[in-house]
Enzyme design. Structure first.
Site, PDB file in Angstrom:
ATOM      1  N   LYS A 151      70.788 -37.184  27.231  1.00 52.65           N
ATOM      2  CA  LYS A 151      70.462 -38.597  26.990  1.00 52.65           C
ATOM      3  C   LYS A 151      71.737 -39.424  27.074  1.00 52.65           C
ATOM      4  CE  LYS A 151      66.071 -37.942  25.998  1.00 52.65           C
ATOM      5  NZ  LYS A 151      64.882 -38.607  26.524  1.00 52.65           N
ATOM      6  N   HIS A 189      57.911 -29.875  33.605  1.00 52.98           N
ATOM      7  CA  HIS A 189      57.733 -31.084  32.804  1.00 52.98           C
ATOM      8  C   HIS A 189      56.401 -31.689  33.205  1.00 52.98           C
ATOM      9  CE1 HIS A 189      58.658 -35.131  31.255  1.00 52.98           C
ATOM     10  NE2 HIS A 189      59.615 -34.564  30.534  1.00 52.98           N
ATOM     11  N   GLY A 203      67.097 -37.304  21.685  1.00 53.85           N
ATOM     12  CA  GLY A 203      67.611 -38.188  20.635  1.00 53.85           C
ATOM     13  C   GLY A 203      68.043 -37.423  19.398  1.00 53.85           C
TER      14      GLY A 203
HETATM   15  C1  CAP Z   1      62.124 -36.129  25.020  1.00 53.59           C
HETATM   16  C2  CAP Z   1      61.794 -36.448  26.438  1.00 53.59           C
HETATM   17  C3  CAP Z   1      60.597 -35.739  27.072  1.00 53.59           C
HETATM   18  C4  CAP Z   1      59.299 -35.948  26.371  1.00 53.59           C
HETATM   19  C5  CAP Z   1      58.082 -35.617  27.183  1.00 53.59           C
HETATM   20  C6  CAP Z   1      61.602 -37.924  26.592  1.00 53.59           C
HETATM   21  O1  CAP Z   1      63.229 -36.870  24.558  1.00 53.59           O
HETATM   22  O2  CAP Z   1      62.879 -36.152  27.248  1.00 53.59           O
HETATM   23  O3  CAP Z   1      60.484 -36.178  28.383  1.00 53.59           O
HETATM   24  O4  CAP Z   1      59.335 -35.081  25.302  1.00 53.59           O
HETATM   25  O5  CAP Z   1      57.014 -35.467  26.342  1.00 53.59           O
HETATM   26  O6  CAP Z   1      62.116 -38.471  27.534  1.00 53.59           O
HETATM   27  O7  CAP Z   1      60.910 -38.511  25.767  1.00 53.59           O
HETATM   28  P1  CAP Z   1      63.517 -37.103  22.996  1.00 53.59           P
HETATM   29  P2  CAP Z   1      55.780 -34.583  26.709  1.00 53.59           P
HETATM   30  O8  CAP Z   1      63.800 -35.768  22.400  1.00 53.59           O
HETATM   31  O9  CAP Z   1      64.710 -38.013  22.939  1.00 53.59           O
HETATM   32  O10 CAP Z   1      62.277 -37.718  22.417  1.00 53.59           O
HETATM   33  O11 CAP Z   1      56.255 -33.189  26.884  1.00 53.59           O
HETATM   34  O12 CAP Z   1      54.867 -34.732  25.552  1.00 53.59           O
HETATM   35  O13 CAP Z   1      55.228 -35.141  27.978  1.00 53.59           O
HETATM   36 MG    MG Z   2      62.212 -36.851  29.072  1.00 54.48          MG
END
Ligand code: CAP
Ligand code: MG
Length: 413
Positions: A153, A269, A364
């Protein structure tokens, strides 16, 4: 011309699961459910909106779908295995049968594919994960504990050197996995070649220091280029690749998993899945998506956070978890990945839900740690250690500073 009125209802008959692809749909309609179910079976096999002179008895008998059960709003439809193409066709053709036109039928309000089961003659056409959960654990030398990862991030904006530094710090803090975010592929500020090479150097450095870690490089791109890109990142040192299954397609996952030149695990993903999975009455369930990803050979798959993190999910997350690990499947197990708003104070609850065979990931929840990425990684690892040892995170935090700092910032869920 005589046009026969064929009935697709076979409610009192049992069908051989080895001869059919069996789907469960949730149907919301104003019509009698028998009519709606028949309309689905007809549209997706040998019928259309009206009787047709070209449908012969033998064609109907052999290829017509069968409505085998109606229970409340749940309808089971069995499609003869012969309705599916052999060798070429794959998941696109399967989806056009089990999840195609039916979603747009005006006469049916909402429709959701809840589950799908395949006979072995179709399962045999797919090889499943080459590495799977066990293969990933072998690569990382981590047989039992949950894997702990991060998503670099911010999602976009870091240079290759910044990304490599982030990965090094995350590994130095103990993380086993890291990955590109879904919106990063090959932007000018972070070219994929430079990033992959720089990250590979970080991983080598960590290895020399005695720590094994993999980073999934996002190769999500058009179908005509994805294999080539996967090969390239491998040659630049990638130890894992990431592909977005909804935007790139199941066939992309299968192509990568089955190509002999690809020798690294595939992290799957699911960005955009919310558009398909979120409405409990419409779309396609995560359970069905997980079954397809496993069949196509995804080694790790995002399943949500089991009701604990930032993304909505609920029962779908649990179903997906089960389908990743289900022992009844002919394929290797998929490593379930819990991701989305994860921080150390929620890891205990999440692992209670998931069990130990899971990859927990925080973006995060690592980069937002007051002490920086290395401390954030330590905080996450300590939270996982606490859960692994069965110690409450608050007690474990007493002599684990980074965990304590994370709990002070984000609390315990
Ligand atoms: C998590 C994440 C993931 C999501 C996808 C984001 O970041 O990188 O892409 O978890 O969710 O961008 O939000 P954080 P899912 O840890 O900062 O939240 O697997 O439910 O589609
Ligand atoms: Mg993500």
């Amino acid at each position: 011309m005589m046009m026969k009125d064929y009935s697709y209802l076979h409610l009192d008959e049992s069908t051989d699961p080895e001869g059919y692809v069996v789907c469960e749909y949730r149907v919301t309609t104003d019509m009698p459910m028998e009519n709606a179910a028949s309309a689905i079976a007809a549209e997706q096999s040998t019928g259309t909106w009206t009787g047709i002179s070209t449908l012969r008895d033998d064609v109907f008998e052999r290829y017509g779908a069968r409505v085998t059960r109606i229970e409340g709003d749940l309808v089971e439809v069995a499609y003869p295995a012969e309705d599916f193409s052999i060798d070429v066709g794959g998941v696109p053709q399967i989806l056009s049968v089990i999840a195609g036109n039916l979603f747009g039928l005006e006469s049916i309000g909402k429709l959701r594919l809840e589950d799908v089961r395949f006979p072995s003659c179709i399962q045999e056409q797919f090889s499943g994960p080459r590495f799977g959960a066990e293969g990933l654990r072998r690569i990382l030398g981590r047989p039992e504990k949950p894997l702990v990862g991060t998503i670099v991030k911010p999602k976009i904006g870091l240079s290759p050197e910044d990304t490599a530094e982030y990965v090094y710090e995350a590994g130095a803090g103990g993380l086993t996995n890291s990955k590109d975010d879904e919106t990063l592929v090959d932007q000018r500020f972070c070219p994929i070649e430079d990033r992959t090479k720089a990250v590979a150097e970080s991983l080598d450095r960590l290895k020399e220091e005695g720590h094994r870690m993999v980073h999934a490089v996002n190769i999500s791109t058009g179908g005509h280029r994805i294999l080539e890109l996967a090969e390239k990142v491998q040659s630049w040192g990638a130890k894992q690749i990431m592909v977005d299954v909804i935007t790139c397609g199941f066939a992309a996952v299968q192509a990568l998993a089955e190509d002999p030149s690809i020798k690294v695990p595939i992290h799957v993903h699911r960005t955009m899945h919310g558009a398909i999975t979120r409405d409990p009455l419409h779309g396609i369930s995560m359970l069905a998506i997980t079954r397809l990803v496993r069949m196509c050979g995804g080694d790790a798959l995002h399943i949500g956070t089991l009701g604990v993190g930032k993304m909505s999910g609920g029962k779908g997350d649990h179903d997906s978890l089960e389908a990743c690990l289900d022992g009844g499947s002919p394929y290797a197990t998929v490593m379930p990945v819990c991701s989305g708003g994860v921080y150390p104070g929620m890891v205990g609850r999440m692992i209670e839900e998931s069990g130990m065979n899971v990859q927990i990931q925080a973006g995060g929840g690592v980069a937002g740690h007051p002490g920086g990425v290395r401390s954030g990684a330590r905080g996450m690892c300590q939270a996982v250690d606490a859960a692994f040892l069965g110690v409450h995170v608050r007690d474990y935090a007493e002599d684990h500073r980074e965990l304590r700092e994370a709990l002070d910032k984000w609390g315990i869920k």
